[in-house]
Write a protein that holds these residues in place. Structure first.
Motif, PDB file in Angstrom:
ATOM      1  N   TRP A 149       0.852  -1.194   0.000  1.00 41.62           N
ATOM      2  CA  TRP A 149       0.000   0.000   0.000  1.00 41.62           C
ATOM      3  C   TRP A 149       0.884   1.239   0.000  1.00 41.62           C
ATOM      4  N   HIS A 197      -1.227   6.961   2.607  1.00 41.97           N
ATOM      5  CA  HIS A 197      -2.447   7.741   2.373  1.00 41.97           C
ATOM      6  C   HIS A 197      -2.137   9.215   2.181  1.00 41.97           C
ATOM      7  N   MET A 241      -9.899  10.704   5.645  1.00 45.09           N
ATOM      8  CA  MET A 241      -9.528   9.529   4.877  1.00 45.09           C
ATOM      9  C   MET A 241      -9.430   8.350   5.835  1.00 45.09           C
ATOM     10  N   ALA A 300      -8.669   4.000   6.021  1.00 39.67           N
ATOM     11  CA  ALA A 300      -8.230   2.771   5.362  1.00 39.67           C
ATOM     12  C   ALA A 300      -9.214   1.670   5.733  1.00 39.67           C
ATOM     13  N   CYS A 349      -9.323  -0.809   0.683  1.00 37.11           N
ATOM     14  CA  CYS A 349      -9.288   0.468  -0.055  1.00 37.11           C
ATOM     15  C   CYS A 349      -8.984   1.631   0.881  1.00 37.11           C
ATOM     16  N   TYR A 350      -8.730   2.777   0.254  1.00 43.18           N
ATOM     17  CA  TYR A 350      -8.765   4.047   0.971  1.00 43.18           C
ATOM     18  C   TYR A 350     -10.129   4.663   0.706  1.00 43.18           C
ATOM     19  N   VAL A 357     -12.342   8.000   1.039  1.00 44.02           N
ATOM     20  CA  VAL A 357     -12.072   9.431   1.142  1.00 44.02           C
ATOM     21  C   VAL A 357     -13.385  10.206   1.224  1.00 44.02           C
ATOM     22  N   PRO A 402      -5.374   1.152  -2.938  1.00 40.06           N
ATOM     23  CA  PRO A 402      -4.252   1.628  -2.125  1.00 40.06           C
ATOM     24  C   PRO A 402      -2.882   1.555  -2.799  1.00 40.06           C
TER      25      PRO A 402
END
Length: 95
Positions: free
Chosen positions: A41, A44, A61, A63, A67-68, A70, A86
């Motif tokens: 990853w 971020h 944001m 995690a 995925c991230y 947002v 990521p």
């Protein structure tokens, strides 16, 4: 107008608004990014810099497992919840 009825109406509307916003968040709970080991990853903060350079205003944001997630305003000023891979930072849409 009856003050009790007015307060009850306001309470009902607030409850419905809260439930509606919760349902919208739940609708995105099925977003999954292609699996990649956590060691691969990208940070971020790198995604945040990229989005900011693209005109986004990032509020938060998170995690997820894959995925991230947002929470931001896009370049048009629209509030948005978006998911990004990521490793590639490609945007992932709900299926």
């Amino acid at each position: 107008m009856n003050p009790i009825r007015t307060r009850l109406g306001a309470l009902v509307l607030a409850t419905l608004a809260l439930l509606g916003s919760h349902a919208a968040v739940q609708a995105h709970g099925d977003v999954k990014c292609a699996p990649v080991p956590k060691a691969e990853w990208r940070p971020h903060t790198e995604l945040e810099r990229k989005l900011t350079a693209d005109g986004w205003v990032v509020r938060r944001m998170v995690a997820t497992d894959s995925c991230y997630e947002v929470y931001a305003k896009d370049p048009q000023g629209k509030r948005i919840e978006a998911f990004f891979h990521p490793k590639t930072f490609e945007r992932v849409d709900a299926k």
